[in-house]
Design a protein around this motif. Structure first.
Motif, PDB file in Angstrom:
ATOM      1  N   ARG B  36      36.360 -39.542 -45.955  1.00 17.59           N
ATOM      2  CA  ARG B  36      36.248 -40.953 -46.280  1.00 17.59           C
ATOM      3  C   ARG B  36      35.302 -41.116 -47.460  1.00 17.59           C
ATOM      4  N   GLN B  37      35.554 -42.176 -48.205  1.00 19.42           N
ATOM      5  CA  GLN B  37      34.701 -42.489 -49.348  1.00 19.42           C
ATOM      6  C   GLN B  37      34.232 -43.924 -49.202  1.00 19.42           C
ATOM      7  N   SER B  38      32.948 -44.070 -48.970  1.00 18.85           N
ATOM      8  CA  SER B  38      32.351 -45.402 -48.941  1.00 18.85           C
ATOM      9  C   SER B  38      32.042 -45.827 -50.367  1.00 18.85           C
ATOM     10  N   LEU B  39      31.834 -47.130 -50.552  1.00 21.14           N
ATOM     11  CA  LEU B  39      31.643 -47.684 -51.888  1.00 21.14           C
ATOM     12  C   LEU B  39      30.497 -46.983 -52.608  1.00 21.14           C
ATOM     13  N   GLY B  40      30.782 -46.449 -53.801  1.00 23.10           N
ATOM     14  CA  GLY B  40      29.761 -45.830 -54.621  1.00 23.10           C
ATOM     15  C   GLY B  40      29.294 -44.464 -54.150  1.00 23.10           C
ATOM     16  N   GLN B  41      30.000 -43.906 -53.178  1.00 22.47           N
ATOM     17  CA  GLN B  41      29.600 -42.606 -52.632  1.00 22.47           C
ATOM     18  C   GLN B  41      30.644 -41.545 -52.938  1.00 22.47           C
ATOM     19  N   GLY B  42      30.251 -40.296 -52.721  1.00 22.25           N
ATOM     20  CA  GLY B  42      31.210 -39.204 -52.799  1.00 22.25           C
ATOM     21  C   GLY B  42      32.038 -39.141 -51.534  1.00 22.25           C
ATOM     22  N   LEU B  43      32.921 -38.169 -51.480  1.00 20.79           N
ATOM     23  CA  LEU B  43      33.785 -38.018 -50.323  1.00 20.79           C
ATOM     24  C   LEU B  43      33.035 -37.322 -49.198  1.00 20.79           C
ATOM     25  N   GLN B  83      33.316 -51.111 -36.686  1.00 16.86           N
ATOM     26  CA  GLN B  83      32.092 -51.742 -37.163  1.00 16.86           C
ATOM     27  C   GLN B  83      32.203 -51.934 -38.675  1.00 16.86           C
ATOM     28  N   GLN B  84      31.371 -52.803 -39.215  1.00 19.31           N
ATOM     29  CA  GLN B  84      31.440 -53.080 -40.648  1.00 19.31           C
ATOM     30  C   GLN B  84      31.153 -51.837 -41.483  1.00 19.31           C
ATOM     31  N   GLU B  85      30.294 -50.949 -40.981  1.00 22.84           N
ATOM     32  CA  GLU B  85      29.986 -49.738 -41.745  1.00 22.84           C
ATOM     33  C   GLU B  85      31.145 -48.749 -41.786  1.00 22.84           C
ATOM     34  N   ASP B  86      32.211 -49.035 -41.029  1.00 24.52           N
ATOM     35  CA  ASP B  86      33.399 -48.182 -41.091  1.00 24.52           C
ATOM     36  C   ASP B  86      34.252 -48.505 -42.321  1.00 24.52           C
ATOM     37  N   SER B  87      33.937 -49.592 -43.002  1.00 20.98           N
ATOM     38  CA  SER B  87      34.701 -49.971 -44.198  1.00 20.98           C
ATOM     39  C   SER B  87      34.577 -48.867 -45.244  1.00 20.98           C
ATOM     40  N   ALA B  88      35.729 -48.362 -45.686  1.00 13.22           N
ATOM     41  CA  ALA B  88      35.745 -47.249 -46.629  1.00 13.22           C
ATOM     42  C   ALA B  88      37.201 -46.956 -46.982  1.00 13.22           C
ATOM     43  N   VAL B  89      37.390 -46.037 -47.922  1.00 15.29           N
ATOM     44  CA  VAL B  89      38.723 -45.491 -48.169  1.00 15.29           C
ATOM     45  C   VAL B  89      38.822 -44.180 -47.402  1.00 15.29           C
ATOM     46  N   TYR B  90      39.830 -44.079 -46.566  1.00 15.93           N
ATOM     47  CA  TYR B  90      40.028 -42.879 -45.747  1.00 15.93           C
ATOM     48  C   TYR B  90      41.128 -42.040 -46.394  1.00 15.93           C
ATOM     49  N   LEU B  91      40.774 -40.808 -46.730  1.00 16.82           N
ATOM     50  CA  LEU B  91      41.668 -39.927 -47.475  1.00 16.82           C
ATOM     51  C   LEU B  91      42.077 -38.737 -46.629  1.00 16.82           C
ATOM     52  N   ASP B 104      46.801 -40.944 -51.383  1.00 18.58           N
ATOM     53  CA  ASP B 104      46.146 -42.041 -52.096  1.00 18.58           C
ATOM     54  C   ASP B 104      45.190 -42.840 -51.206  1.00 18.58           C
ATOM     55  N   GLY B 105      45.147 -42.525 -49.928  1.00 17.14           N
ATOM     56  CA  GLY B 105      44.143 -43.121 -49.067  1.00 17.14           C
ATOM     57  C   GLY B 105      44.557 -44.423 -48.411  1.00 17.14           C
ATOM     58  N   THR B 106      43.813 -44.790 -47.380  1.00 15.55           N
ATOM     59  CA  THR B 106      43.909 -46.094 -46.736  1.00 15.55           C
ATOM     60  C   THR B 106      42.587 -46.815 -46.960  1.00 15.55           C
ATOM     61  N   ARG B 107      42.663 -48.001 -47.570  1.00 11.80           N
ATOM     62  CA  ARG B 107      41.452 -48.790 -47.775  1.00 11.80           C
ATOM     63  C   ARG B 107      41.253 -49.664 -46.542  1.00 11.80           C
ATOM     64  N   LEU B 108      40.214 -49.379 -45.795  1.00 17.68           N
ATOM     65  CA  LEU B 108      39.920 -50.096 -44.549  1.00 17.68           C
ATOM     66  C   LEU B 108      38.782 -51.072 -44.772  1.00 17.68           C
ATOM     67  N   SER B 109      39.039 -52.327 -44.438  1.00 19.71           N
ATOM     68  CA  SER B 109      38.022 -53.369 -44.568  1.00 19.71           C
ATOM     69  C   SER B 109      37.799 -54.007 -43.206  1.00 19.71           C
ATOM     70  N   ILE B 110      36.558 -54.000 -42.759  1.00 19.72           N
ATOM     71  CA  ILE B 110      36.209 -54.567 -41.462  1.00 19.72           C
ATOM     72  C   ILE B 110      35.469 -55.886 -41.708  1.00 19.72           C
TER      73      ILE B 110
END
Lengths: 113, 111
Positions: B36-43, B83-91, B104-110
């Motif tokens: 998973r890749q959270s905003l502004g983070q690496g994988l 939870q809100q912290e689960d929001s990320a792109v899951y690859l 190309d991933g799933t963009r998950l928004s909580i």
């Protein structure tokens, strides 16, 4: 503990010039290194890799250099093209099949026409 | 990319709901990974499947996360009580050996 670090969040270069992206690692057990390119809304795409037994690997415009003593690798792109604009991730793994990759945070490269 | 298909491409859900993410790997690739890749983070590595061996679950952040791979092919990643912290792109990535090929991933928004 960030075992793979890319200290430059962004890099801007002029078309035709060289782009140099840097990556540092701390885990001496890493022995295989990869670079990926990522466009928005797409998954990472493999670019080039290097084994720890080498210090250089070249593929067309892309060259990866590995300095094991400094635990540092770099990706050189020459000449840079506007289509190279993307986020570049370095990644490292240990020996063996299926070793999971540890990624850096990425560097946004912008190549200006 | 490279033949790995993920669905859905986007998922918006309310906090506390369960979600299921799907990965269809490249045929013949025995290894399958979830990152998973959270905003502004690496994988960030989550879980790894290799053939019939027990999966490497060491990257799963909590017991709300689980994954399975049926018949050595399709994989699903399930997040319970999001939870809100689960929001990320899951690859999802596959590969018999290095390197790994990513979807190309799933963009998950909580919410």
């Amino acid at each position: 503990d960030q075992q793979v670090k890319q200290n430059s969040p962004s890099l801007s270069v002029q078309e035709g010039r060289i782009s140099i992206l840097n990556c540092d690692y701390t885990n001496s057990m890493f022995d295989y290194f990869l670079w990926y390119k990522k466009y928005p809304a797409e998954g990472p795409t493999f670019l080039i890799s290097i084994s720890s037994i080498k210090d250089k690997n070249e593929d067309g415009r892309f060259t990866v250099f590995l300095n094991k003593s400094a635990k540092h690798l770099s990706l050189h792109i020459v000449p840079s093209q506007p289509g190279d604009s993307a986020v570049y991730f370095c990644a490292a793994s240990g020996v063996g099949r299926g070793s999971r990759l540890t990624f850096g945070e990425g560097t946004q490269l912008t190549v200006n026409p | 990319g490279a033949g790995v298909s993920q669905s859905p491409s986007n998922k918006v859900t309310e906090k506390g709901k369960d979600v299921e993410l799907r990965c269809d790997p490249i045929s013949g690739h025995t290894a399958l990974y979830w990152y998973r890749q959270s905003l502004g983070q690496g994988l960030e590595f989550l879980i790894y499947f290799q053939g019939n061996s027990a999966p490497d679950k060491s990257g799963l952040p909590s017991d709300r996360f689980s994954a399975e791979r049926t018949g050595g092919s399709v994989s699903t990643l399930t997040i319970q009580r999001t939870q809100q912290e689960d929001s990320a792109v899951y690859l999802c990535a596959t590969g018999g050996n290095q390197p790994q090929h990513f979807g190309d991933g799933t963009r998950l928004s909580i919410l």
